[in-house]
Write a protein that holds these residues in place. Structure first.
Motif, PDB file in Angstrom:
ATOM      1  N   GLU A 102       0.866  -1.188   0.000  1.00 52.28           N
ATOM      2  CA  GLU A 102       0.000   0.000   0.000  1.00 52.28           C
ATOM      3  C   GLU A 102       0.895   1.229   0.000  1.00 52.28           C
ATOM      4  N   TYR A 103       0.609   2.161  -0.915  1.00 48.02           N
ATOM      5  CA  TYR A 103       1.471   3.329  -1.059  1.00 48.02           C
ATOM      6  C   TYR A 103       1.068   4.437  -0.098  1.00 48.02           C
ATOM      7  N   VAL A 104       2.073   5.029   0.547  1.00 49.04           N
ATOM      8  CA  VAL A 104       1.860   6.165   1.439  1.00 49.04           C
ATOM      9  C   VAL A 104       2.731   7.313   0.933  1.00 49.04           C
ATOM     10  N   PRO A 105       2.138   8.377   0.361  1.00 48.86           N
ATOM     11  CA  PRO A 105       2.928   9.500  -0.140  1.00 48.86           C
ATOM     12  C   PRO A 105       3.628  10.233   1.006  1.00 48.86           C
ATOM     13  N   VAL A 106       4.850  10.698   0.736  1.00 42.90           N
ATOM     14  CA  VAL A 106       5.600  11.482   1.715  1.00 42.90           C
ATOM     15  C   VAL A 106       5.737  12.922   1.242  1.00 42.90           C
ATOM     16  N   TYR A 107       6.050  13.131  -0.028  1.00 44.15           N
ATOM     17  CA  TYR A 107       6.152  14.469  -0.603  1.00 44.15           C
ATOM     18  C   TYR A 107       5.959  14.369  -2.111  1.00 44.15           C
ATOM     19  N   SER A 108       5.865  15.503  -2.778  1.00 43.75           N
ATOM     20  CA  SER A 108       5.843  15.522  -4.238  1.00 43.75           C
ATOM     21  C   SER A 108       6.859  16.544  -4.725  1.00 43.75           C
ATOM     22  N   LEU A 245      10.153  16.993   8.327  1.00 49.71           N
ATOM     23  CA  LEU A 245      10.246  16.487   6.957  1.00 49.71           C
ATOM     24  C   LEU A 245      10.887  17.529   6.044  1.00 49.71           C
ATOM     25  N   ARG A 246      10.454  18.773   6.165  1.00 48.64           N
ATOM     26  CA  ARG A 246      11.038  19.850   5.353  1.00 48.64           C
ATOM     27  C   ARG A 246      12.527  20.009   5.658  1.00 48.64           C
ATOM     28  N   ARG A 247      12.890  19.909   6.912  1.00 49.65           N
ATOM     29  CA  ARG A 247      14.300  20.069   7.294  1.00 49.65           C
ATOM     30  C   ARG A 247      15.161  18.974   6.669  1.00 49.65           C
ATOM     31  N   ILE A 248      14.663  17.738   6.677  1.00 50.56           N
ATOM     32  CA  ILE A 248      15.433  16.624   6.106  1.00 50.56           C
ATOM     33  C   ILE A 248      15.606  16.803   4.601  1.00 50.56           C
ATOM     34  N   VAL A 249      14.515  17.127   3.905  1.00 44.54           N
ATOM     35  CA  VAL A 249      14.583  17.291   2.450  1.00 44.54           C
ATOM     36  C   VAL A 249      15.486  18.466   2.084  1.00 44.54           C
ATOM     37  N   ALA A 250      15.368  19.569   2.821  1.00 41.87           N
ATOM     38  CA  ALA A 250      16.165  20.770   2.530  1.00 41.87           C
ATOM     39  C   ALA A 250      17.664  20.524   2.689  1.00 41.87           C
ATOM     40  N   LYS A 251      18.015  19.576   3.515  1.00 41.83           N
ATOM     41  CA  LYS A 251      19.426  19.248   3.728  1.00 41.83           C
ATOM     42  C   LYS A 251      20.062  18.666   2.468  1.00 41.83           C
ATOM     43  N   TYR A 252      19.247  18.062   1.601  1.00 44.10           N
ATOM     44  CA  TYR A 252      19.767  17.391   0.417  1.00 44.10           C
ATOM     45  C   TYR A 252      19.314  18.034  -0.896  1.00 44.10           C
ATOM     46  N   THR A 253      18.650  19.168  -0.807  1.00 44.06           N
ATOM     47  CA  THR A 253      18.136  19.854  -1.988  1.00 44.06           C
ATOM     48  C   THR A 253      18.570  21.317  -1.958  1.00 44.06           C
ATOM     49  N   SER A 254      18.854  21.889  -3.113  1.00 43.90           N
ATOM     50  CA  SER A 254      19.257  23.292  -3.160  1.00 43.90           C
ATOM     51  C   SER A 254      18.075  24.184  -2.788  1.00 43.90           C
ATOM     52  N   ALA A 255      18.374  25.382  -2.294  1.00 47.80           N
ATOM     53  CA  ALA A 255      17.322  26.323  -1.887  1.00 47.80           C
ATOM     54  C   ALA A 255      16.417  26.673  -3.072  1.00 47.80           C
ATOM     55  N   GLU A 256      17.002  26.821  -4.259  1.00 44.38           N
ATOM     56  CA  GLU A 256      16.194  27.200  -5.425  1.00 44.38           C
ATOM     57  C   GLU A 256      15.259  26.081  -5.860  1.00 44.38           C
ATOM     58  N   ASP A 257      15.621  24.832  -5.579  1.00 47.05           N
ATOM     59  CA  ASP A 257      14.764  23.707  -5.964  1.00 47.05           C
ATOM     60  C   ASP A 257      13.731  23.342  -4.904  1.00 47.05           C
ATOM     61  N   MET A 258      13.861  23.880  -3.707  1.00 46.84           N
ATOM     62  CA  MET A 258      12.876  23.581  -2.656  1.00 46.84           C
ATOM     63  C   MET A 258      11.491  24.079  -3.031  1.00 46.84           C
ATOM     64  N   VAL A 259      11.409  25.055  -3.935  1.00 47.37           N
ATOM     65  CA  VAL A 259      10.096  25.567  -4.362  1.00 47.37           C
ATOM     66  C   VAL A 259       9.306  24.501  -5.106  1.00 47.37           C
ATOM     67  N   TYR A 260       9.986  23.476  -5.621  1.00 47.89           N
ATOM     68  CA  TYR A 260       9.312  22.429  -6.359  1.00 47.89           C
ATOM     69  C   TYR A 260       8.811  21.296  -5.466  1.00 47.89           C
ATOM     70  N   TYR A 261       9.132  21.342  -4.175  1.00 49.38           N
ATOM     71  CA  TYR A 261       8.673  20.305  -3.244  1.00 49.38           C
ATOM     72  C   TYR A 261       7.388  20.741  -2.566  1.00 49.38           C
ATOM     73  N   LYS A 262       6.435  19.842  -2.549  1.00 49.51           N
ATOM     74  CA  LYS A 262       5.138  20.110  -1.929  1.00 49.51           C
ATOM     75  C   LYS A 262       4.817  19.024  -0.898  1.00 49.51           C
ATOM     76  N   ASP A 263       3.820  19.316  -0.079  1.00 48.52           N
ATOM     77  CA  ASP A 263       3.339  18.369   0.935  1.00 48.52           C
ATOM     78  C   ASP A 263       4.393  18.041   1.973  1.00 48.52           C
ATOM     79  N   LEU A 264       5.297  18.997   2.216  1.00 48.49           N
ATOM     80  CA  LEU A 264       6.314  18.773   3.251  1.00 48.49           C
ATOM     81  C   LEU A 264       5.791  19.207   4.617  1.00 48.49           C
TER      82      LEU A 264
END
Length: 264
Positions: A102-108, A245-264
């Protein structure tokens, strides 16, 4: 490499056991992608990565011990299909996992198109590159999750896909011009554009906001109970609410690309 693999279970077991304030009496076996920046081991044997940190945080919130098993995509599919794991992630929705979980979304987020500069034209759309018969696309063995169905059919039918065993190989091929393009995710791009020599001198990255893809986990239909599934969903929801969740993703993604992440 063998030394690293022997060290991993010990590191992961100890981290999760120490980090959990309580023991739920359950040990989850989680299978994860075996490449940076999702799961990586440095020269000192320390494990880090987006998936690794997410799964450890999940372990802490559940109060359970988790054992993370890094592996390539084909083996991930086989292990999960044959009920050898409780959870697989972080992955996109896939028919290869759907029959067993069963799939559980985490972010998009969105995909990024990498184009060798010799073939780059700012006036061209993503579709233009897909249709260009001169351009071969790199693709990781066992995945092809950055392609729409029609795109996949077109490229495979024209013999324009070159498969490689890891993202690092694909990035090097785009830099060298052996393939002229490939799709990737913002987090993976952020890592490899820093570590692949001459990458930024030879490659242009083009975000594709029209292509939204999810990152999430599959819960084994046979090994995860309904109550455990609810606890896992709640833990992920709490990670969103308190900003973890946002803190973890931001650690591995550039600031300019964080705008493309949703549902964090």
């Amino acid at each position: 490499m063998k030394t690293r693999l022997l060290i991993l279970p010990i590191i992961i077991f100890c981290f999760s056991a120490v980090a959990s304030a309580k023991d739920c009496g359950r040990r989850f076996r989680i299978i994860v992608n075996n490449y940076a920046p999702l799961f990586d081991v440095n020269n000192e044997g320390h494990v880090h990565g987006l998936t690794f940190e997410f799964m450890n945080e999940l372990s802490v919130r559940l109060g359970c011990i988790v054992s993370q098993a890094p592996m390539d995509a084909p083996r991930m599919h086989d292990d999960f299909k044959n009920w050898r794991a409780d959870i697989v992630g972080l992955v996109i929705p896939s028919e290869k996992f759907r029959s067993s979980g069963e799939y559980v979304p985490v972010y998009s987020t969105v995909r990024k198109l990498l184009v060798n500069k010799a073939f780059y034209d700012p006036a061209r759309s993503i579709a233009d590159y897909i249709k260009d018969g001169r351009i071969k696309f790199g693709d990781q063995i066992g995945t092809r999750f950055f392609l729409k169905l029609a795109e996949k059919d077109l490229l495979i039918g024209a013999g324009r896909i070159v498969e490689y065993p890891s993202p690092a190989t694909g990035y090097r091929q785009v830099v060298s011009g052996r393939v002229q393009a490939m799709f990737t995710s913002p987090a993976v791009y952020n890592y490899y554009q820093k570590v692949i020599p001459d990458f930024n001198q030879n490659v242009v990255a083009v975000p594709d906001p029209e292509y939204e893809m999810q990152g999430g986990i599959y819960l084994s239909l046979r090994r995860i109970s309904k109550s455990e599934a609810e606890q896992i969903r709640k833990a992920i929801s709490d990670m969103r609410k308190d900003g973890t969740l946002r803190r973890i993703v931001a650690k591995y993604t550039s600031a300019e690309d964080m705008v493309y992440y949703k549902d964090l």
